[in-house]
Design an enzyme around this catalytic site. Sequence first.
Site, PDB file in Angstrom:
ATOM      1  N   ASP A  13      37.508  36.418  38.478  1.00  0.00           N
ATOM      2  CA  ASP A  13      36.926  37.630  37.891  1.00  0.00           C
ATOM      3  C   ASP A  13      35.673  38.109  38.617  1.00  0.00           C
ATOM      4  O   ASP A  13      34.758  38.672  38.013  1.00  0.00           O
ATOM      5  CB  ASP A  13      36.609  37.409  36.390  1.00  0.00           C
ATOM      6  CG  ASP A  13      37.834  36.971  35.629  1.00  0.00           C
ATOM      7  OD1 ASP A  13      38.939  37.410  35.984  1.00  0.00           O
ATOM      8  OD2 ASP A  13      37.698  36.180  34.676  1.00  0.00           O
ATOM      9  N   LYS A  16      37.583  41.143  42.444  1.00  0.00           N
ATOM     10  CA  LYS A  16      38.509  41.215  43.588  1.00  0.00           C
ATOM     11  C   LYS A  16      39.342  42.495  43.547  1.00  0.00           C
ATOM     12  O   LYS A  16      39.557  43.140  44.566  1.00  0.00           O
ATOM     13  CB  LYS A  16      39.444  39.996  43.592  1.00  0.00           C
ATOM     14  CG  LYS A  16      38.713  38.668  43.753  1.00  0.00           C
ATOM     15  CD  LYS A  16      39.655  37.488  43.618  1.00  0.00           C
ATOM     16  CE  LYS A  16      40.240  37.295  42.243  1.00  0.00           C
ATOM     17  NZ  LYS A  16      39.295  36.895  41.185  1.00  0.00           N
ATOM     18  N   GLY A  40      43.991  38.868  36.316  1.00  0.00           N
ATOM     19  CA  GLY A  40      43.794  40.194  35.725  1.00  0.00           C
ATOM     20  C   GLY A  40      42.821  40.915  36.630  1.00  0.00           C
ATOM     21  O   GLY A  40      41.640  40.580  36.652  1.00  0.00           O
ATOM     22  N   HIS A  41      43.330  41.856  37.429  1.00  0.00           N
ATOM     23  CA  HIS A  41      42.493  42.553  38.415  1.00  0.00           C
ATOM     24  C   HIS A  41      42.289  43.993  37.962  1.00  0.00           C
ATOM     25  O   HIS A  41      43.242  44.755  37.850  1.00  0.00           O
ATOM     26  CB  HIS A  41      43.142  42.490  39.803  1.00  0.00           C
ATOM     27  CG  HIS A  41      43.238  41.088  40.327  1.00  0.00           C
ATOM     28  ND1 HIS A  41      43.839  40.760  41.517  1.00  0.00           N
ATOM     29  CD2 HIS A  41      42.780  39.908  39.813  1.00  0.00           C
ATOM     30  CE1 HIS A  41      43.760  39.456  41.707  1.00  0.00           C
ATOM     31  NE2 HIS A  41      43.132  38.919  40.687  1.00  0.00           N
ATOM     32  N   GLN A 226      42.286  34.335  41.144  1.00  0.00           N
ATOM     33  CA  GLN A 226      41.398  33.261  40.675  1.00  0.00           C
ATOM     34  C   GLN A 226      40.205  33.114  41.633  1.00  0.00           C
ATOM     35  O   GLN A 226      39.836  34.081  42.273  1.00  0.00           O
ATOM     36  CB  GLN A 226      42.155  31.927  40.518  1.00  0.00           C
ATOM     37  CG  GLN A 226      43.136  31.909  39.349  1.00  0.00           C
ATOM     38  CD  GLN A 226      44.464  32.581  39.634  1.00  0.00           C
ATOM     39  OE1 GLN A 226      45.118  32.255  40.611  1.00  0.00           O
ATOM     40  NE2 GLN A 226      44.884  33.503  38.802  1.00  0.00           N
TER      41      GLN A 226
HETATM   42  P1  GDP Z   1      39.009  40.213  39.372  1.00  0.00           P
HETATM   43  O1  GDP Z   1      39.882  39.343  38.541  1.00  0.00           O
HETATM   44  O2  GDP Z   1      38.262  39.456  40.408  1.00  0.00           O
HETATM   45  O3  GDP Z   1      39.742  41.393  39.956  1.00  0.00           O
HETATM   46  O4  GDP Z   1      37.927  40.806  38.372  1.00  0.00           O
HETATM   47  P2  GDP Z   1      38.180  41.391  36.896  1.00  0.00           P
HETATM   48  O5  GDP Z   1      38.836  42.708  37.023  1.00  0.00           O
HETATM   49  O6  GDP Z   1      38.831  40.382  36.030  1.00  0.00           O
HETATM   50  O7  GDP Z   1      36.706  41.506  36.359  1.00  0.00           O
HETATM   51  C1  GDP Z   1      35.746  42.254  37.010  1.00  0.00           C
HETATM   52  C2  GDP Z   1      35.226  43.331  36.037  1.00  0.00           C
HETATM   53  O8  GDP Z   1      34.031  43.877  36.538  1.00  0.00           O
HETATM   54  C3  GDP Z   1      36.164  44.511  35.876  1.00  0.00           C
HETATM   55  O9  GDP Z   1      36.050  44.993  34.559  1.00  0.00           O
HETATM   56  C4  GDP Z   1      35.640  45.527  36.871  1.00  0.00           C
HETATM   57  O10 GDP Z   1      35.954  46.870  36.508  1.00  0.00           O
HETATM   58  C5  GDP Z   1      34.161  45.280  36.780  1.00  0.00           C
HETATM   59  N1  GDP Z   1      33.387  45.518  38.021  1.00  0.00           N
HETATM   60  C6  GDP Z   1      33.752  45.290  39.301  1.00  0.00           C
HETATM   61  N2  GDP Z   1      32.711  45.534  40.129  1.00  0.00           N
HETATM   62  C7  GDP Z   1      31.685  45.896  39.342  1.00  0.00           C
HETATM   63  C8  GDP Z   1      30.308  46.232  39.609  1.00  0.00           C
HETATM   64  O11 GDP Z   1      29.832  46.221  40.725  1.00  0.00           O
HETATM   65  N3  GDP Z   1      29.528  46.526  38.526  1.00  0.00           N
HETATM   66  C9  GDP Z   1      29.995  46.535  37.242  1.00  0.00           C
HETATM   67  N4  GDP Z   1      29.160  46.834  36.272  1.00  0.00           N
HETATM   68  N5  GDP Z   1      31.296  46.226  36.963  1.00  0.00           N
HETATM   69  C10 GDP Z   1      32.101  45.906  37.995  1.00  0.00           C
HETATM   70  P1  IMO Z   2      41.599  36.420  38.328  1.00  0.00           P
HETATM   71  O1  IMO Z   2      42.568  36.587  39.454  1.00  0.00           O
HETATM   72  C1  IMO Z   2      39.445  33.697  35.661  1.00  0.00           C
HETATM   73  C2  IMO Z   2      41.516  30.029  34.463  1.00  0.00           C
HETATM   74  C3  IMO Z   2      41.921  29.885  33.006  1.00  0.00           C
HETATM   75  C4  IMO Z   2      41.814  28.385  32.848  1.00  0.00           C
HETATM   76  C5  IMO Z   2      42.313  27.855  34.188  1.00  0.00           C
HETATM   77  C6  IMO Z   2      43.774  27.432  34.193  1.00  0.00           C
HETATM   78  O2  IMO Z   2      41.610  37.545  37.352  1.00  0.00           O
HETATM   79  O3  IMO Z   2      40.244  36.094  38.842  1.00  0.00           O
HETATM   80  P2  IMO Z   2      46.065  28.779  34.187  1.00  0.00           P
HETATM   81  O4  IMO Z   2      46.625  29.742  33.184  1.00  0.00           O
HETATM   82  O5  IMO Z   2      45.898  29.378  35.549  1.00  0.00           O
HETATM   83  O6  IMO Z   2      46.791  27.465  34.236  1.00  0.00           O
HETATM   84  O7  IMO Z   2      44.588  28.455  33.622  1.00  0.00           O
HETATM   85  O8  IMO Z   2      42.117  28.919  35.117  1.00  0.00           O
HETATM   86  N1  IMO Z   2      42.010  31.256  35.139  1.00  0.00           N
HETATM   87  C7  IMO Z   2      41.243  32.299  35.448  1.00  0.00           C
HETATM   88  N2  IMO Z   2      39.942  32.536  35.195  1.00  0.00           N
HETATM   89  N3  IMO Z   2      40.160  34.585  36.386  1.00  0.00           N
HETATM   90  C8  IMO Z   2      41.459  34.359  36.674  1.00  0.00           C
HETATM   91  O9  IMO Z   2      42.180  35.157  37.496  1.00  0.00           O
HETATM   92  C9  IMO Z   2      42.075  33.187  36.166  1.00  0.00           C
HETATM   93  N4  IMO Z   2      43.318  32.660  36.247  1.00  0.00           N
HETATM   94  C10 IMO Z   2      43.271  31.465  35.626  1.00  0.00           C
HETATM   95  O10 IMO Z   2      41.034  30.580  32.165  1.00  0.00           O
HETATM   96  O11 IMO Z   2      40.473  28.018  32.722  1.00  0.00           O
HETATM   97 MG    MG Z   3      40.271  38.854  36.565  1.00  0.00          MG
END
Ligand code: GDP
Ligand code: IMO
Ligand code: MG
Length: 433
Positions: A13, A16, A40-41, A226
């Site tokens: 998270d 990415k 979840g991207h 991840q």
């Molecule tokens: P990922 O799994 O690495 O793709 O990240 P996620 O989407 O799960 O979580 C990142 C969250 O931060 C999302 O809700 C994005 O919209 C938000 N986000 C990404 N870059 C920024 C930033 O520079 N500032 C803020 N405030 N939010 C951001």
């Molecule tokens: P993105 O790509 C954050 C965590 C789960 C748990 C552990 C194992 O959005 O960054 P699993 O279901 O993979 O066997 O769970 O890994 N986890 C993540 N945490 N971002 C993710 O993906 C994750 N994918 C798995 O919360 O701790």
């Molecule tokens: Mg994510």
Amino acid sequence: MATTVVIGTQWGDEGKGKIVDLLTGHADVIVRFQGGNNAGHTLVVEGKKFIFHLIPSGILYGDKLCAIGNGVVLDPKVLIEEMDELAANGLSVTPEHLKISYNTHLIMPYHRAMDHAREAAKAEGKKIGTTGRGIGPCYEDKIVRNGIKIADLLDPELFRDKLEENLKYKNFLFKELFGTDTLDADGIYAEYQKYAEKLAPYAANVSVLIDDARKEGKNILFEGAQGTQLDIDHGTYPFVTSSNTIAGGACCGSGIGPSKIDTTLGICKAYTTRVGEGPFPTELFDETGDKLQKQGVEFGATTGRRRRCGWLDGVVLQDAVRLNGIDGLVVTKLDVLSGLGGLKICKAYDVEGRKFSYMPANIRQAQAARPVYRDIEGWEDDLSGARSIEDLPLKARNYLRAMEEIAGVPISIVSVGPGREQTLLLRNPFETE
Ligand code: GDP
Ligand code: IMO
Ligand code: MG
């Protein structure tokens, strides 16, 4: 021609999705190489939010080739739902734009059921806090050579045979060990034959496809899921996911050789978050932690769980630079640090009197690690409107400099908000001199 791998440096998270979306503007092919719909991207384009779990984020551009590599574990139900959702938003996903490797393993209903049954059976303190998507059980079957690949799905006889073989084992465990419902082969067979029909046109040899694209001089982007500390080998085991999340995974998980990777970008949140259980040395349980969670809107994009929050961990960052061979850092969510007062970055761990500059492999030591902090001045200014590095207040630039010092690699991109435009691009990995 350039190939760039984007990976998370922390516990996932890191942002990415946003960065991959941004770089997709310069890429021709975008490849997912590990993980599954545990990811979840999130992308925010013109104020509209999209969350991708399986399809590479690059699909939003409409004219790029997206590929799901052999290293991914694919739940066909989720993939088709994701396709339907995109179609409802006016973006139809066609076999011209999406390819799935014949070698990609399928998540089966018994994988999801096993994920839930195992977690439920674990005692408090031993639960991993998985996403419940069947990721671990699917990789487990792959490794013990019982898995079912896309290539098997497309061969009804082989599929039926493998399904029945697997169900014998799984149903025994469900019934005798977990005391949960058993599953029926006929129902699963019928469901998966429908998926086979739908997905057959998308199946391809992704390794060949990438090689051809490379030889044609195309730019290829590998989208990691991840983060480094969730890596099955190098993360905080057993509180990890079941795949290699580090940059090397891009090679095994898609079928490209290591010498053909040009750049690795490490995405690093300006602070740290973690969802699920496991060690997190810089976690904050105070008002500042709550503020980070609120200001950063830190809720899981897949499960909706509240993310744990803490200061930036330089030990984790250094681990990531070494394990991934990071060439450039991408700092995200710098805007979230505004108004927090004094800031801290962890520079080492103290584990029962012993100093650590890397994450201890012993899980009890990792749980016991106490951060040794460097204090850094904070700032009050709102950064979300910044469009170049010069727009940032000096104190924010000092924070970035501290991150570069700790990482020992330069920053390529800084993100100050979720939108595409809220990005300061310092070095473009696809612009080769
Ligand atoms: P990922 O799994 O690495 O793709 O990240 P996620 O989407 O799960 O979580 C990142 C969250 O931060 C999302 O809700 C994005 O919209 C938000 N986000 C990404 N870059 C920024 C930033 O520079 N500032 C803020 N405030 N939010 C951001
Ligand atoms: P993105 O790509 C954050 C965590 C789960 C748990 C552990 C194992 O959005 O960054 P699993 O279901 O993979 O066997 O769970 O890994 N986890 C993540 N945490 N971002 C993710 O993906 C994750 N994918 C798995 O919360 O701790
Ligand atoms: Mg994510």
